[in-house]
Design a protein around this motif. Structure first.
Motif, PDB file in Angstrom:
ATOM      1  N   ASN A 407      -5.289  31.667  24.232  1.00 43.74           N
ATOM      2  CA  ASN A 407      -5.454  30.095  24.525  1.00 43.74           C
ATOM      3  C   ASN A 407      -7.033  29.864  24.348  1.00 43.74           C
ATOM      4  OD1 ASN A 407      -2.745  30.012  25.025  1.00 43.74           O
ATOM      5  ND2 ASN A 407      -3.020  30.303  27.357  1.00 43.74           N
ATOM      6  N   ARG A 408      -7.768  30.334  24.844  1.00 47.84           N
ATOM      7  CA  ARG A 408      -9.370  29.970  24.520  1.00 47.84           C
ATOM      8  C   ARG A 408      -9.861  30.092  23.126  1.00 47.84           C
ATOM      9  NH1 ARG A 408     -14.167  32.754  23.426  1.00 47.84           N
ATOM     10  NH2 ARG A 408     -13.067  35.119  23.377  1.00 47.84           N
ATOM     11  N   LEU A 409      -9.306  30.998  22.127  1.00 50.11           N
ATOM     12  CA  LEU A 409      -9.658  31.113  20.663  1.00 50.11           C
ATOM     13  C   LEU A 409      -9.018  29.780  20.146  1.00 50.11           C
ATOM     14  CD1 LEU A 409      -9.151  34.699  20.070  1.00 50.11           C
ATOM     15  CD2 LEU A 409     -11.319  33.500  20.090  1.00 50.11           C
ATOM     16  N   GLU A 410      -7.749  29.491  20.339  1.00 48.20           N
ATOM     17  CA  GLU A 410      -7.142  28.556  19.710  1.00 48.20           C
ATOM     18  C   GLU A 410      -7.830  26.910  20.176  1.00 48.20           C
ATOM     19  OE1 GLU A 410      -3.280  28.865  21.052  1.00 48.20           O
ATOM     20  OE2 GLU A 410      -2.617  30.348  19.283  1.00 48.20           O
ATOM     21  N   GLU A 411      -8.038  27.017  21.527  1.00 49.63           N
ATOM     22  CA  GLU A 411      -8.858  25.946  21.929  1.00 49.63           C
ATOM     23  C   GLU A 411     -10.182  25.687  21.091  1.00 49.63           C
ATOM     24  OE1 GLU A 411      -9.176  22.021  23.385  1.00 49.63           O
ATOM     25  OE2 GLU A 411      -7.350  23.470  23.657  1.00 49.63           O
ATOM     26  N   LYS A 412     -10.680  26.817  21.037  1.00 48.67           N
ATOM     27  CA  LYS A 412     -12.090  26.795  20.345  1.00 48.67           C
ATOM     28  C   LYS A 412     -11.899  26.270  18.984  1.00 48.67           C
ATOM     29  CE  LYS A 412     -16.206  29.710  19.306  1.00 48.67           C
ATOM     30  NZ  LYS A 412     -16.787  31.100  19.307  1.00 48.67           N
ATOM     31  N   GLN A 413     -10.960  26.917  18.517  1.00 50.60           N
ATOM     32  CA  GLN A 413     -10.765  26.356  16.939  1.00 50.60           C
ATOM     33  C   GLN A 413     -10.352  25.107  16.745  1.00 50.60           C
ATOM     34  OE1 GLN A 413      -8.601  28.571  13.361  1.00 50.60           O
ATOM     35  NE2 GLN A 413      -7.005  27.949  15.093  1.00 50.60           N
ATOM     36  N   ARG A 414      -9.680  24.359  17.634  1.00 52.16           N
ATOM     37  CA  ARG A 414      -9.446  22.763  17.601  1.00 52.16           C
ATOM     38  C   ARG A 414     -10.891  22.126  17.792  1.00 52.16           C
ATOM     39  NH1 ARG A 414      -4.261  24.804  20.022  1.00 52.16           N
ATOM     40  NH2 ARG A 414      -5.321  24.574  22.029  1.00 52.16           N
ATOM     41  N   ASP A 415     -11.752  22.528  18.804  1.00 54.88           N
ATOM     42  CA  ASP A 415     -12.868  21.876  19.142  1.00 54.88           C
ATOM     43  C   ASP A 415     -14.108  21.867  17.954  1.00 54.88           C
ATOM     44  OD1 ASP A 415     -11.789  21.381  21.477  1.00 54.88           O
ATOM     45  OD2 ASP A 415     -13.132  22.872  22.749  1.00 54.88           O
ATOM     46  N   THR A 416     -13.752  23.108  17.358  1.00 51.86           N
ATOM     47  CA  THR A 416     -14.705  23.310  16.024  1.00 51.86           C
ATOM     48  C   THR A 416     -14.171  22.419  15.233  1.00 51.86           C
ATOM     49  OG1 THR A 416     -15.083  25.803  16.619  1.00 51.86           O
ATOM     50  CG2 THR A 416     -15.401  25.126  14.416  1.00 51.86           C
ATOM     51  N   LYS A 417     -12.833  22.462  14.888  1.00 52.83           N
ATOM     52  CA  LYS A 417     -12.382  21.345  13.680  1.00 52.83           C
ATOM     53  C   LYS A 417     -12.753  19.999  13.992  1.00 52.83           C
ATOM     54  CE  LYS A 417      -8.279  19.963  11.266  1.00 52.83           C
ATOM     55  NZ  LYS A 417      -6.778  20.137  11.235  1.00 52.83           N
ATOM     56  N   LYS A 418     -12.903  19.425  15.433  1.00 51.37           N
ATOM     57  CA  LYS A 418     -13.104  18.183  15.670  1.00 51.37           C
ATOM     58  C   LYS A 418     -14.589  17.839  15.506  1.00 51.37           C
ATOM     59  CE  LYS A 418      -9.471  17.612  19.091  1.00 51.37           C
ATOM     60  NZ  LYS A 418      -9.191  17.626  20.748  1.00 51.37           N
ATOM     61  N   ARG A 420     -16.521  19.235  13.504  1.00 46.03           N
ATOM     62  CA  ARG A 420     -16.499  19.358  11.993  1.00 46.03           C
ATOM     63  C   ARG A 420     -16.256  17.926  11.253  1.00 46.03           C
ATOM     64  NH1 ARG A 420     -14.391  23.971  10.961  1.00 46.03           N
ATOM     65  NH2 ARG A 420     -12.154  23.150  10.328  1.00 46.03           N
ATOM     66  N   LYS A 421     -15.213  17.509  11.606  1.00 48.90           N
ATOM     67  CA  LYS A 421     -14.796  16.341  11.000  1.00 48.90           C
ATOM     68  C   LYS A 421     -15.619  15.119  11.527  1.00 48.90           C
ATOM     69  CE  LYS A 421     -10.403  15.351  10.642  1.00 48.90           C
ATOM     70  NZ  LYS A 421      -9.205  15.222  10.846  1.00 48.90           N
ATOM     71  N   SER A 422     -15.978  15.083  12.669  1.00 49.83           N
ATOM     72  CA  SER A 422     -17.040  14.162  13.206  1.00 49.83           C
ATOM     73  C   SER A 422     -18.305  14.213  12.737  1.00 49.83           C
ATOM     74  CB  SER A 422     -17.370  14.365  14.936  1.00 49.83           C
ATOM     75  OG  SER A 422     -18.063  13.628  15.410  1.00 49.83           O
ATOM     76  N   LYS A 423     -18.967  15.450  12.163  1.00 54.15           N
ATOM     77  CA  LYS A 423     -19.998  15.401  11.361  1.00 54.15           C
ATOM     78  C   LYS A 423     -20.014  15.070  10.271  1.00 54.15           C
ATOM     79  CE  LYS A 423     -23.383  18.819  10.026  1.00 54.15           C
ATOM     80  NZ  LYS A 423     -23.795  20.390  10.039  1.00 54.15           N
ATOM     81  N   ASN A 424     -18.900  14.944   9.708  1.00 50.64           N
ATOM     82  CA  ASN A 424     -18.719  14.567   7.894  1.00 50.64           C
ATOM     83  C   ASN A 424     -17.736  13.463   7.803  1.00 50.64           C
ATOM     84  OD1 ASN A 424     -19.811  17.219   6.667  1.00 50.64           O
ATOM     85  ND2 ASN A 424     -18.582  17.980   7.953  1.00 50.64           N
ATOM     86  N   ASP A 429     -14.469  19.260   5.546  1.00 50.85           N
ATOM     87  CA  ASP A 429     -14.977  20.031   4.129  1.00 50.85           C
ATOM     88  C   ASP A 429     -15.115  21.587   4.445  1.00 50.85           C
ATOM     89  OD1 ASP A 429     -17.016  20.178   6.030  1.00 50.85           O
ATOM     90  OD2 ASP A 429     -18.716  19.537   4.504  1.00 50.85           O
ATOM     91  N   TRP A 430     -14.493  22.222   5.301  1.00 45.68           N
ATOM     92  CA  TRP A 430     -14.490  23.710   5.452  1.00 45.68           C
ATOM     93  C   TRP A 430     -13.992  24.462   4.220  1.00 45.68           C
ATOM     94  CZ3 TRP A 430     -11.647  27.794   5.079  1.00 45.68           C
ATOM     95  CH2 TRP A 430     -12.016  29.124   5.565  1.00 45.68           C
ATOM     96  N   LYS A 431     -14.970  25.365   3.763  1.00 43.22           N
ATOM     97  CA  LYS A 431     -14.412  25.954   2.799  1.00 43.22           C
ATOM     98  C   LYS A 431     -14.669  27.688   2.847  1.00 43.22           C
ATOM     99  CE  LYS A 431     -16.254  22.968  -0.893  1.00 43.22           C
ATOM    100  NZ  LYS A 431     -17.163  22.665  -1.925  1.00 43.22           N
ATOM    101  N   PRO A 432     -13.509  28.322   2.469  1.00 40.08           N
ATOM    102  CA  PRO A 432     -13.366  29.819   2.854  1.00 40.08           C
ATOM    103  C   PRO A 432     -14.692  30.600   2.007  1.00 40.08           C
ATOM    104  CG  PRO A 432     -11.471  29.085   1.539  1.00 40.08           C
ATOM    105  CD  PRO A 432     -12.328  27.953   1.669  1.00 40.08           C
ATOM    106  N   ARG A 433     -15.342  31.526   2.640  1.00 40.60           N
ATOM    107  CA  ARG A 433     -16.484  32.116   2.180  1.00 40.60           C
ATOM    108  C   ARG A 433     -16.200  33.256   1.177  1.00 40.60           C
ATOM    109  NH1 ARG A 433     -20.731  35.532   6.247  1.00 40.60           N
ATOM    110  NH2 ARG A 433     -22.214  35.722   4.695  1.00 40.60           N
ATOM    111  N   TRP A 434     -15.101  33.800   1.151  1.00 40.20           N
ATOM    112  CA  TRP A 434     -14.900  34.907   0.282  1.00 40.20           C
ATOM    113  C   TRP A 434     -14.093  34.990  -0.777  1.00 40.20           C
ATOM    114  CZ3 TRP A 434     -19.122  37.541   1.023  1.00 40.20           C
ATOM    115  CH2 TRP A 434     -19.637  37.668   2.312  1.00 40.20           C
TER     116      TRP A 434
END
Length: 458
Positions: A407-418, A420-424, A429-434
């Motif tokens: 639950n913690r990891l999934e919530e962190k993923q949602r917060d990170t996406k929010k 990222r979108k707020s910043k852009n 604009d997330w892109k894979p690294r490899w």
């Protein structure tokens, strides 16, 4: 590449599989009907302690078949071993009913073995897409997986999406195919069982040679359970006949020997396209009373799903009679395949599973090792699946701890996406690294391909 004997890897998990707790599944499935489960948090009780990226690497358990293919001078022989590899890659699914953890966006998984090294990355979250690239001096094997899964009330239908590709540099050859469909039966009540069905076509894009494999739909004929039959074609000429079971063996013989055997044993093989499972309940055959059973359903009678993300569909207004539950005498272990056509050659046989496999999520020996943190792994990327605390806790039998961490990891993923979108300005604009999208001129489609640099980065 790492030069380790397979006997050096662990053959069990730190703790046996946890006891299934009673859960009122109606409270979960009510909210899932008609929705995409990738947007719904599913209980850890459904899971096995592997990420889908690790589960995807199980394609590589019999990677030596690609090396053997590359050693053949005859293109037909190369194709028969590539076909054997395609079948062997499905064997790990037999009796595996635990759902792998959904990878986090940007999650990676690396593995090095004597025969190959492989990198996976979660390149998209919605829709979920997992990309992989495996390589050795003899071959490259790569692709991306984005399954479509439907819940019909009593069965789970899995439609694998994504093209798998093998390159043999020595011969400048490229082979590609798509995996067959899969149905898990008796999800609500009865004995749970799985079948792979449909026709796959493995194409050599340089020579035009094809291997066409039919994964037999079982229907009411028990002898067809797990059966695979196929032909290698050179133009319109049938060269080899392939036969066996995706759970344990694949053999081949020349086509004349097969035809002669068929005359004397007309009931051993039947000619069919194997394209559809007759036991798959479509929405038109999923009656209302299937769902009424869910009100009293407990976890002990519900089996978890061997999938990553799902589409769930229901049409409960159909008044048609409910199909009878199929109670098949499914073998508890792979048994000896009895058919032997004269002049046959065995291309692949499955490795036996550990005696304790049933206590450890029905894992193979290969699967047992995939989440192992080995002593030499001092430079793992921080995004590696082995470092996920929820998977690690479940592996040690700490279900409650796994729930908290998941639950913690999934919530962190949602917060990170929010963030990222707020910043852009609302754009993600997330892109894979490899991995990157690249047009494949041979197959005339866009593919996720390895961008390079991973192994040099640490």
């Amino acid at each position: 590449m790492a030069q380790c004997s397979k006997n050096q890897y662990r053959t069990s998990l730190p703790a046996p599989m946890f006891e299934k707790q009673d859960i009122n599944m109606m409270s979960i499935l009510k909210g899932c009907i008609g929705k995409d489960l990738s947007k719904i948090t599913m209980p850890v009780h459904f899971n096995e302690p592997l990420s889908f990226l690790q589960r995807m690497v199980e394609y590589m358990e019999y990677s030596q078949l690609m090396r053997i293919a590359a050693e053949q001078t005859d293109p037909i022989n190369r194709l028969k071993y590539i076909a054997a590899f395609a079948v062997s890659a499905l064997a790990c699914n037999w009796d595996r009913m635990g759902k792998p953890f959904n990878p986090l966006l940007g999650e990676t998984y690396e593995i090095e073995r004597p025969e190959f090294r492989c990198l996976c990355e979660q390149v998209s979250h919605h829709p979920p897409v997992s990309a992989f690239h495996a390589e050795s001096p003899s071959f490259q094997f790569y692709g991306s997986i984005y399954p479509k899964i439907k819940f019909w009330g009593k069965s789970i239908e899995i439609q694998p999406k994504g093209t798998l590709t093998v390159k043999l540099p020595k011969w400048d050859e490229t082979y590609s195919w798509n995996n067959p469909n899969c149905t898990i039966h008796n999800v609500i009540v009865g004995k749970l069982w799985m079948e792979q069905y449909g026709t796959i076509e493995i194409v050599n894009h340089q020579s035009g040679l094809k291997a066409i494999l039919q994964f037999k739909a079982t229907g009411s004929i028990h002898k067809d359970l797990h059966r695979v039959e196929g032909t290698i074609l050179d133009g319109n000429k049938k060269k080899l006949f392939l036969y066996g079971r995706w759970t344990d063996v694949l053999k081949c013989t020349d086509y004349d020997s097969y035809e002669a055997y068929l005359k004397d044993n007309p009931n051993r093989f039947k000619r069919s396209d194997g394209s559809k499972s007759p036991n798959s309940e479509s929405p038109a055959h999923t009656p209302r009373k299937v769902f009424s059973k869910l009100n009293s359903l407990k976890m002990s009678s519900f089996r978890s799903l061997s999938i990553q993300d799902n589409d769930v569909h229901d049409q409960p207004h159909d008044k048609s009679p409910e199909p009878e539950t199929v109670e098949m005498n499914i073998p508890k272990s792979q048994s000896t395949y009895s058919i032997e056509i004269p002049n046959s050659e065995t291309l692949w046989t499955v490795d036996p599973r550990p005696e304790s496999s049933a206590n450890y999520f029905s894992f193979t020996n290969f699967a047992m090792s995939l989440n192992e943190l080995e002593s030499h792994m001092t430079n793992l990327q921080s995004t590696d699946s082995r470092l996920r605390p929820d998977i690690r806790k479940l592996e040690h039998g700490d279900v409650e701890g796994a729930i908290i961490e998941k639950n913690r990891l999934e919530e962190k993923q949602r917060d990170t996406k929010k963030a990222r979108k707020s910043k852009n300005g609302g754009n993600d604009d997330w892109k894979p690294r490899w991995f990157k999208i690249q047009h494949n001129s041979i197959m005339k489609q866009d593919d996720w391909v390895y961008a390079g640099g991973y192994w040099e980065s640490h």
